[in-house]
Structure formats: C-alpha cells, structure tokens
Write a protein that holds these residues in place. Sequence first.
Motif, PDB file in Angstrom:
ATOM      1  N   ASN A  31      -2.554  -0.988  -7.256  1.00 17.93           N
ATOM      2  CA  ASN A  31      -2.709  -1.749  -5.836  1.00 17.93           C
ATOM      3  C   ASN A  31      -0.967  -1.169  -5.257  1.00 17.93           C
ATOM      4  OD1 ASN A  31      -2.042  -4.339  -4.090  1.00 17.93           O
ATOM      5  ND2 ASN A  31      -3.653  -4.903  -4.639  1.00 17.93           N
ATOM      6  N   GLU A  32      -0.810  -0.412  -4.322  1.00 15.86           N
ATOM      7  CA  GLU A  32       0.813  -0.121  -5.248  1.00 15.86           C
ATOM      8  C   GLU A  32       1.412  -1.404  -4.224  1.00 15.86           C
ATOM      9  OE1 GLU A  32       2.829   2.820  -5.040  1.00 15.86           O
ATOM     10  OE2 GLU A  32       0.628   3.633  -6.550  1.00 15.86           O
ATOM     11  N   ARG A  33       0.708  -2.297  -2.641  1.00 19.10           N
ATOM     12  CA  ARG A  33       1.498  -2.959  -3.106  1.00 19.10           C
ATOM     13  C   ARG A  33       1.918  -4.410  -3.329  1.00 19.10           C
ATOM     14  NH1 ARG A  33      -0.103  -8.022  -0.839  1.00 19.10           N
ATOM     15  NH2 ARG A  33      -2.283  -7.836  -1.176  1.00 19.10           N
ATOM     16  N   LEU A  34       0.905  -4.293  -4.434  1.00 17.96           N
ATOM     17  CA  LEU A  34       0.825  -5.621  -5.049  1.00 17.96           C
ATOM     18  C   LEU A  34       1.871  -4.604  -5.531  1.00 17.96           C
ATOM     19  CD1 LEU A  34       0.663  -8.187  -6.001  1.00 17.96           C
ATOM     20  CD2 LEU A  34      -1.317  -7.580  -8.208  1.00 17.96           C
ATOM     21  N   LEU A  35       1.814  -3.461  -6.237  1.00 18.40           N
ATOM     22  CA  LEU A  35       2.769  -2.990  -7.132  1.00 18.40           C
ATOM     23  C   LEU A  35       4.775  -3.249  -6.964  1.00 18.40           C
ATOM     24  CD1 LEU A  35       4.027  -2.052  -9.905  1.00 18.40           C
ATOM     25  CD2 LEU A  35       3.494   0.564  -9.145  1.00 18.40           C
ATOM     26  N   LYS A  36       4.875  -2.228  -5.818  1.00 18.92           N
ATOM     27  CA  LYS A  36       5.933  -2.753  -4.920  1.00 18.92           C
ATOM     28  C   LYS A  36       6.243  -4.119  -4.680  1.00 18.92           C
ATOM     29  CE  LYS A  36       7.956  -0.749  -0.575  1.00 18.92           C
ATOM     30  NZ  LYS A  36       7.666  -0.673   0.619  1.00 18.92           N
ATOM     31  N   SER A  37       5.468  -5.169  -4.437  1.00 17.01           N
ATOM     32  CA  SER A  37       5.931  -6.118  -4.635  1.00 17.01           C
ATOM     33  C   SER A  37       6.638  -7.000  -5.552  1.00 17.01           C
ATOM     34  CB  SER A  37       4.784  -7.372  -3.977  1.00 17.01           C
ATOM     35  OG  SER A  37       5.660  -9.380  -3.741  1.00 17.01           O
ATOM     36  N   TYR A  38       5.808  -7.105  -6.585  1.00 18.68           N
ATOM     37  CA  TYR A  38       6.013  -6.989  -8.056  1.00 18.68           C
ATOM     38  C   TYR A  38       8.067  -6.343  -8.557  1.00 18.68           C
ATOM     39  CZ  TYR A  38       2.190  -9.539  -9.470  1.00 18.68           C
ATOM     40  OH  TYR A  38       1.345 -10.618  -9.696  1.00 18.68           O
ATOM     41  N   THR A  39       7.992  -4.906  -7.924  1.00 18.84           N
ATOM     42  CA  THR A  39       8.931  -4.598  -8.535  1.00 18.84           C
ATOM     43  C   THR A  39      10.137  -4.796  -8.072  1.00 18.84           C
ATOM     44  OG1 THR A  39       7.847  -2.121  -9.379  1.00 18.84           O
ATOM     45  CG2 THR A  39      10.124  -2.249  -8.643  1.00 18.84           C
ATOM     46  N   LYS A  40      10.027  -5.251  -6.452  1.00 24.62           N
ATOM     47  CA  LYS A  40      11.389  -5.614  -5.936  1.00 24.62           C
ATOM     48  C   LYS A  40      11.472  -7.179  -6.331  1.00 24.62           C
ATOM     49  CE  LYS A  40      10.248  -3.513  -0.600  1.00 24.62           C
ATOM     50  NZ  LYS A  40      10.495  -4.123  -0.557  1.00 24.62           N
ATOM     51  N   CYS A  41      10.771  -7.619  -6.581  1.00 27.01           N
ATOM     52  CA  CYS A  41      10.746  -9.202  -7.383  1.00 27.01           C
ATOM     53  C   CYS A  41      11.304  -8.551  -8.529  1.00 27.01           C
ATOM     54  CB  CYS A  41       9.951  -9.738  -7.947  1.00 27.01           C
ATOM     55  SG  CYS A  41      10.250 -10.911  -9.011  1.00 27.01           S
ATOM     56  N   LEU A  42      11.197  -8.016  -9.537  1.00 26.19           N
ATOM     57  CA  LEU A  42      12.119  -7.805 -10.749  1.00 26.19           C
ATOM     58  C   LEU A  42      13.017  -6.958 -10.742  1.00 26.19           C
ATOM     59  CD1 LEU A  42       8.647  -6.877 -13.068  1.00 26.19           C
ATOM     60  CD2 LEU A  42      10.148  -8.778 -13.284  1.00 26.19           C
ATOM     61  N   LEU A  43      13.723  -6.480  -9.607  1.00 25.55           N
ATOM     62  CA  LEU A  43      14.169  -5.742  -9.525  1.00 25.55           C
ATOM     63  C   LEU A  43      15.835  -6.374  -8.125  1.00 25.55           C
ATOM     64  CD1 LEU A  43      12.962  -2.034  -9.140  1.00 25.55           C
ATOM     65  CD2 LEU A  43      14.251  -2.851 -11.323  1.00 25.55           C
ATOM     66  N   ASN A  44      15.126  -7.669  -8.396  1.00 26.76           N
ATOM     67  CA  ASN A  44      16.217  -8.322  -7.234  1.00 26.76           C
ATOM     68  C   ASN A  44      16.337  -8.097  -6.110  1.00 26.76           C
ATOM     69  OD1 ASN A  44      16.595  -9.796  -9.430  1.00 26.76           O
ATOM     70  ND2 ASN A  44      18.850  -9.451 -10.101  1.00 26.76           N
ATOM     71  N   GLN A  45      15.392  -7.514  -5.428  1.00 25.70           N
ATOM     72  CA  GLN A  45      15.315  -6.946  -4.052  1.00 25.70           C
ATOM     73  C   GLN A  45      14.942  -7.136  -3.059  1.00 25.70           C
ATOM     74  OE1 GLN A  45      14.008  -2.006  -4.824  1.00 25.70           O
ATOM     75  NE2 GLN A  45      16.292  -2.182  -6.116  1.00 25.70           N
ATOM     76  N   GLY A  46      14.054  -8.904  -3.353  1.00 29.73           N
ATOM     77  CA  GLY A  46      12.963  -8.546  -2.613  1.00 29.73           C
ATOM     78  C   GLY A  46      12.631  -9.824  -3.396  1.00 29.73           C
ATOM     79  N   PRO A  47      11.524 -10.966  -2.967  1.00 30.08           N
ATOM     80  CA  PRO A  47      10.871 -12.284  -3.641  1.00 30.08           C
ATOM     81  C   PRO A  47      10.336 -12.400  -4.541  1.00 30.08           C
ATOM     82  CG  PRO A  47      10.225 -12.102  -1.317  1.00 30.08           C
ATOM     83  CD  PRO A  47      11.424 -10.804  -1.467  1.00 30.08           C
TER      84      PRO A  47
END
Length: 120
Positions: A35-51
């Motif tokens: 799931n690209e949307r979910l992966l992107k969301s998780y990635t942003k979190c883990l890289l301090n780029q999102g909630p």
Amino acid sequence: MKLLLVFLGLFLAVLAQDKYEPIDDSFDASEVLSNERLLKSYTKCLLNQGPCTAELKKIKDKIPEALETHCAKCTDKQKQMAKQLAQGIKKTHPELWDEFITFYDPQGKYQTSFKDFLES
C-alpha cells in the motif's frame, strides 16, 4: 517453598521486561509494503517528516536501541516483521532504504550486523 515461588515470579517479571512490548497481532507487514499511501505515511513518520500514530511512535523510539543491541529485546515476531519490512523496502523502494540508512545509521556502524540479521 513460598520464597522460591516469590523469587521465580520476580525472575520471570525481570525476563519479561527484557523484551519490547508485543506488536499488535493485526499488524500486517505485507499490507504496508503493498500500500503506497500507507508506506509513504509510515516512512514520513519514521524519518521525522510527518506525523506518527501512537503505535508507530513507540516503534520509532525503539529503532536506535534495536540497531545498537542487534534487536536483543525484540520478540521473535518483531524480528520477523523487521526482516520482512526491511527486505521488502530494499527490494521495491531502494531510495527509501537509502533514506533510512542515512537517517538511522549515518556513520554506517550497524551495516554489517544488520546485514547479518537480515540473512539469519
């Protein structure tokens, strides 16, 4: 006899604290990878780029320690999930993998041990 039971109980409590909290049984690593949307969301979190969700923040907070200790406090399920996610991201999103490496291991201290972990 009672003293032995008390000691055994304390010993088991200490052992239980030596592992991270269990992963929610409903967590599906393959769903995240597909799931690209979910992966992107998780990635942003883990890289301090999102909630982050509360659950993902708990995981994120443990990553540096897990890398440093070679996942010594990880449960078998956590190790299996980490391997599945890492191998999937390396294969399908190498640019994301490079971002994770740069963020969590900028000096490359854990590359050899993490490679060994993934191959075990």
